[in-house]
Scaffold this active site. Structure first.
Site, mmCIF file in Angstrom:
data_model
loop_
_atom_site.group_PDB
_atom_site.id
_atom_site.type_symbol
_atom_site.label_atom_id
_atom_site.label_comp_id
_atom_site.label_asym_id
_atom_site.label_seq_id
_atom_site.Cartn_x
_atom_site.Cartn_y
_atom_site.Cartn_z
ATOM 1 N N ASP A 13 -5.107 5.604 1.290
ATOM 2 C CA ASP A 13 -5.142 5.769 -0.171
ATOM 3 C C ASP A 13 -4.020 6.661 -0.697
ATOM 4 O O ASP A 13 -4.179 7.363 -1.701
ATOM 5 C CB ASP A 13 -6.509 6.319 -0.635
ATOM 6 C CG ASP A 13 -7.647 5.428 -0.203
ATOM 7 O OD1 ASP A 13 -7.446 4.204 -0.148
ATOM 8 O OD2 ASP A 13 -8.731 5.953 0.097
ATOM 9 N N LYS A 16 0.011 3.313 -1.238
ATOM 10 C CA LYS A 16 0.851 2.291 -0.585
ATOM 11 C C LYS A 16 0.988 1.047 -1.458
ATOM 12 O O LYS A 16 2.046 0.421 -1.496
ATOM 13 C CB LYS A 16 0.240 1.874 0.766
ATOM 14 C CG LYS A 16 0.149 3.013 1.769
ATOM 15 C CD LYS A 16 -0.581 2.600 3.018
ATOM 16 C CE LYS A 16 -2.040 2.270 2.811
ATOM 17 N NZ LYS A 16 -2.894 3.406 2.418
ATOM 18 N N GLY A 40 -7.916 -1.035 0.242
ATOM 19 C CA GLY A 40 -7.988 -1.284 -1.207
ATOM 20 C C GLY A 40 -6.699 -0.767 -1.788
ATOM 21 O O GLY A 40 -6.468 0.433 -1.809
ATOM 22 N N HIS A 41 -5.811 -1.662 -2.186
ATOM 23 C CA HIS A 41 -4.493 -1.259 -2.689
ATOM 24 C C HIS A 41 -4.413 -1.558 -4.182
ATOM 25 O O HIS A 41 -4.555 -2.708 -4.602
ATOM 26 C CB HIS A 41 -3.389 -1.999 -1.920
ATOM 27 C CG HIS A 41 -3.350 -1.606 -0.472
ATOM 28 N ND1 HIS A 41 -2.434 -2.104 0.409
ATOM 29 C CD2 HIS A 41 -4.120 -0.737 0.240
ATOM 30 C CE1 HIS A 41 -2.642 -1.557 1.607
ATOM 31 N NE2 HIS A 41 -3.670 -0.738 1.527
ATOM 32 N N GLN A 223 -4.453 1.484 5.530
ATOM 33 C CA GLN A 223 -5.003 2.753 6.071
ATOM 34 C C GLN A 223 -3.875 3.780 6.228
ATOM 35 O O GLN A 223 -2.931 3.738 5.461
ATOM 36 C CB GLN A 223 -5.733 2.506 7.400
ATOM 37 C CG GLN A 223 -7.043 1.745 7.285
ATOM 38 C CD GLN A 223 -6.889 0.248 7.123
ATOM 39 O OE1 GLN A 223 -6.184 -0.385 7.883
ATOM 40 N NE2 GLN A 223 -7.556 -0.327 6.156
HETATM 41 P P1 GDP Z 1 -3.476 2.722 -1.203
HETATM 42 O O1 GDP Z 1 -4.708 2.341 -0.495
HETATM 43 O O2 GDP Z 1 -2.583 3.606 -0.392
HETATM 44 O O3 GDP Z 1 -2.742 1.574 -1.802
HETATM 45 O O4 GDP Z 1 -3.962 3.632 -2.441
HETATM 46 P P2 GDP Z 1 -5.174 3.297 -3.458
HETATM 47 O O5 GDP Z 1 -4.728 2.235 -4.382
HETATM 48 O O6 GDP Z 1 -6.440 3.090 -2.712
HETATM 49 O O7 GDP Z 1 -5.335 4.694 -4.177
HETATM 50 C C1 GDP Z 1 -4.290 5.278 -4.855
HETATM 51 C C2 GDP Z 1 -4.705 5.466 -6.318
HETATM 52 O O8 GDP Z 1 -3.756 6.301 -6.957
HETATM 53 C C3 GDP Z 1 -4.704 4.176 -7.122
HETATM 54 O O9 GDP Z 1 -5.685 4.271 -8.112
HETATM 55 C C4 GDP Z 1 -3.318 4.135 -7.752
HETATM 56 O O10 GDP Z 1 -3.277 3.403 -8.962
HETATM 57 C C5 GDP Z 1 -3.108 5.606 -8.007
HETATM 58 N N1 GDP Z 1 -1.709 6.055 -7.973
HETATM 59 C C6 GDP Z 1 -0.685 5.690 -7.147
HETATM 60 N N2 GDP Z 1 0.397 6.457 -7.394
HETATM 61 C C7 GDP Z 1 0.046 7.304 -8.379
HETATM 62 C C8 GDP Z 1 0.719 8.361 -9.059
HETATM 63 O O11 GDP Z 1 1.869 8.699 -8.786
HETATM 64 N N3 GDP Z 1 0.010 9.020 -10.010
HETATM 65 C C9 GDP Z 1 -1.275 8.700 -10.341
HETATM 66 N N4 GDP Z 1 -1.898 9.413 -11.276
HETATM 67 N N5 GDP Z 1 -1.937 7.734 -9.721
HETATM 68 C C10 GDP Z 1 -1.279 7.045 -8.748
HETATM 69 P P1 IMO Z 2 -6.234 1.819 2.455
HETATM 70 O O1 IMO Z 2 -5.370 0.718 3.021
HETATM 71 C C1 IMO Z 2 -9.023 5.064 3.188
HETATM 72 C C2 IMO Z 2 -11.747 4.617 6.566
HETATM 73 C C3 IMO Z 2 -13.219 4.486 6.238
HETATM 74 C C4 IMO Z 2 -13.817 5.166 7.456
HETATM 75 C C5 IMO Z 2 -12.893 4.728 8.586
HETATM 76 C C6 IMO Z 2 -13.409 3.530 9.381
HETATM 77 O O2 IMO Z 2 -6.811 1.515 1.127
HETATM 78 O O3 IMO Z 2 -5.550 3.120 2.548
HETATM 79 P P2 IMO Z 2 -13.558 0.927 8.796
HETATM 80 O O4 IMO Z 2 -14.292 0.216 7.713
HETATM 81 O O5 IMO Z 2 -12.095 0.703 8.792
HETATM 82 O O6 IMO Z 2 -14.156 0.705 10.159
HETATM 83 O O7 IMO Z 2 -13.811 2.503 8.482
HETATM 84 O O8 IMO Z 2 -11.667 4.381 7.968
HETATM 85 N N1 IMO Z 2 -10.860 3.631 5.899
HETATM 86 C C7 IMO Z 2 -10.071 3.932 4.866
HETATM 87 N N2 IMO Z 2 -9.933 5.088 4.164
HETATM 88 N N3 IMO Z 2 -8.246 3.990 2.899
HETATM 89 C C8 IMO Z 2 -8.353 2.855 3.609
HETATM 90 O O9 IMO Z 2 -7.513 1.814 3.437
HETATM 91 C C9 IMO Z 2 -9.313 2.769 4.625
HETATM 92 N N4 IMO Z 2 -9.710 1.804 5.481
HETATM 93 C C10 IMO Z 2 -10.638 2.360 6.268
HETATM 94 O O10 IMO Z 2 -13.536 5.152 5.049
HETATM 95 O O11 IMO Z 2 -13.697 6.565 7.327
HETATM 96 MG MG MG Z 3 -6.775 2.366 -0.746
#
Ligand code: GDP
Ligand code: IMO
Ligand code: MG
Length: 451
Positions: A13, A16, A40-41, A223
């Site tokens: 998270d 990416k 979840g991206h 991840q």
């Molecule tokens: P990922 O799994 O690495 O793709 O990250 P996620 O999408 O799960 O979580 C990142 C969250 O931060 C999302 O809600 C993005 O929209 C948000 N985000 C990404 N870059 C920024 C930033 O520079 N500032 C803010 N406020 N939010 C951001």
């Molecule tokens: P992105 O790509 C954050 C975490 C789960 C749990 C552990 C194992 O959005 O960054 P799993 O379901 O993979 O067997 O769970 O890994 N986890 C993540 N945490 N971002 C993710 O993906 C994750 N994918 C798995 O919360 O701790």
């Molecule tokens: Mg994510």
């Protein structure tokens, strides 16, 4: 033309999705290499939020080839629904390619993920309950199904009967749960097969051909390094390899093809699920960070645990992925926090620990050593590095010093235009420098005994 791997450098998270979407503007092929819909991206474009779980974050642009490569475990129900949603938003998914070697997450994997978590009791991992662990376990045990099996209906039906019989024994006799009817599963999966048949191909050859033709290929990690099955905080990890090496195995390209590895780093740290988190901030400050950063899981909606930036974990991620460049996200979220703390080492008894310990018992005894940096009050808006507020520049420079890796991208908001890209990552291969590991940093058991 260099191939760029985007990896998470923390516990997932990091942003990416946003970074991949930004770089995808100038990429031809965008590839997801591992994991499944545990990821979840989030991509925000013109006020619309896309939550992608399986499909690469390049799909928002027309005309890009978006690959779900062999290292992924694919929940076809999820894939079909994601395709449907994108079509509803008016996006063309014609560029989608699904590896015939990718594994399938089956409904019994979901059920087992939930039951296995319950069985773990106080050792629960906090998985996303998407069946990821059981699907990778079946892959390694050679009991899995691959996307290509859907193209061989009779073989698929026969083997499904045999595998489901065994899964039902486990579900019914060990867990006292309900089993599955293999013939119903067969029919359901044949319907999915029809929906995705046109996308199935040998994606390794496709990606290598694109590289040979001089196309720009972007590998989108899921991840993060600290969730890597080998290099993360085992057993509180996922079941795949989010490190950069995982992109090679997961996409079927050799390591000699990869020129740059962009580590995505949140300006602080978050973690969702169980497991150690040395710089976690408990109490109202942690709550404030979570609220300001909107730190709730993109996949499960769970509140994310939040803490300060951890340079020890970050250096570990740099080493195990060979990160050549950094993207720092969410600098806007830190606005108003003063001072800002950064963990520069761990104190373990009398000793300062510079490398990330493998044993959880050691990690639990480690206390973060913090350095304080001045905060900034306004959310940064800038079109050049020099126009960033001085405190933000100081923070970024300190991250560079602590990791030895240059910051090439800065993100200060969810939208594409809230991004500062300091160099064209595709234009040249990275200058590779030593990553800062020294023999003194090697942690041995004997050293523990002496303490
Ligand atoms: P990922 O799994 O690495 O793709 O990250 P996620 O999408 O799960 O979580 C990142 C969250 O931060 C999302 O809600 C993005 O929209 C948000 N985000 C990404 N870059 C920024 C930033 O520079 N500032 C803010 N406020 N939010 C951001
Ligand atoms: P992105 O790509 C954050 C975490 C789960 C749990 C552990 C194992 O959005 O960054 P799993 O379901 O993979 O067997 O769970 O890994 N986890 C993540 N945490 N971002 C993710 O993906 C994750 N994918 C798995 O919360 O701790
Ligand atoms: Mg994510």
């Amino acid at each position: 033309m260099p191939a760029v791997v985007v990896v998470g450098a923390q516990w997932g998270d990091e942003g990416k999705g946003k970074v991949t979407d930004y770089l995808a503007q100038t990429a031809d092929v965008i590839v997801r290499c591992q994991g499944g819909n545990n990821a979840g991206h989030t991509v925000v474009v013109e006020g619309r939020e896309y939550r992608l779980h399986l499909i690469p974050s390049g799909i928002i642009y027309p005309g890009k080839t978006c690959v779900l490569a062999n290292g992924m475990v694919i929940d076809l129900r999820g894939l079909v629904s994601e395709i449907g949603q994108l079509r509803q938003y008016g996006h063309d998914v014609g560029g989608l390619k699904v590896s015939d070697r990718a594994h399938l997450v089956m409904p019994y994997h979901h059920r087992l993920d939930v039951l296995e978590e319950e069985r773990r009791g106080s050792f629960q991992l906090g998985t996303t309950r998407r069946g990821i662990g059981p699907a990778y376990a079946d892959k390694a045990a050679r009991d899995g199904f691959r996307v290509g099996d859907l193209l061989e209906p009779e073989y698929f039906r026969q083997r499904l009967r045999w595998v489901v019989r065994e899964k039902n024994l486990l579900l019914e006799r060990i867990y006292g749960a309900e089993g599955f009817d293999p013939d119903h599963l067969y029919e359901e999966y044949m319907r999915y097969a029809e929906e995705i048949a046109d996308f199935i191909c040998d994606t390794s050859t496709l990606i290598n051909a694109a590289l040979d033709a001089g196309q720009r290929v972007l590998f989108e990690g899921a991840q993060g390094a600290m969730l890597d099955l080998d290099h993360g905080t085992y057993p509180y990890v996922t079941s795949s390899h989010p490190v950069a090496g995982g992109a090679c195995v997961g996409a079927g390209v050799g390591p000699t093809r990869i020129d740059r590895v962009l580590g995505v780093v949140k300006a602080y740290t978050s973690r969702v699920g169980g497991g150690p988190f040395p710089t976690e901030i408990k109490g109202s400050l942690g709550d404030r960070l979570r609220d300001r950063g909107g730190e709730y899981g993109t996949t499960t909606g769970r509140p994310r645990r939040c803490g300060w930036l951890d340079a020890v974990a970050l250096r570990h991620a740099v080493l195990v992925s060979g990160i050549t460049d950094l993207a720092i996200t969410k600098l806007d979220t830190l606005a108003g926090f003063d001072p800002i703390r950064v963990c520069v080492a761990y104190r373990h008894g009398e000793r300062l620990q510079q490398s990330f310990p493998s044993r959880l018992s050691v990690l639990e005894r480690c206390q973060p050593v913090y350095e304080e940096l001045p905060g900034w009050t306004e959310e940064p808006v800038a079109s050049t590095f020099d126009s960033l507020p001085p405190a933000v520049r100081r923070f970024l420079e300190r991250v560079e010093e602590l990791t030895g890796i240059p910051v090439r991208m800065v993100s200060f908001g969810r939208e594409r235009d809230k991004t500062l890209c300091l160099s064209d990552l595709f234009a040249t291969p990275a200058a590779k420098s030593p990553l800062g590991a020294t023999p003194e940093m090697v942690y041995t058991n004997r050293r523990t005994e002496r303490e």
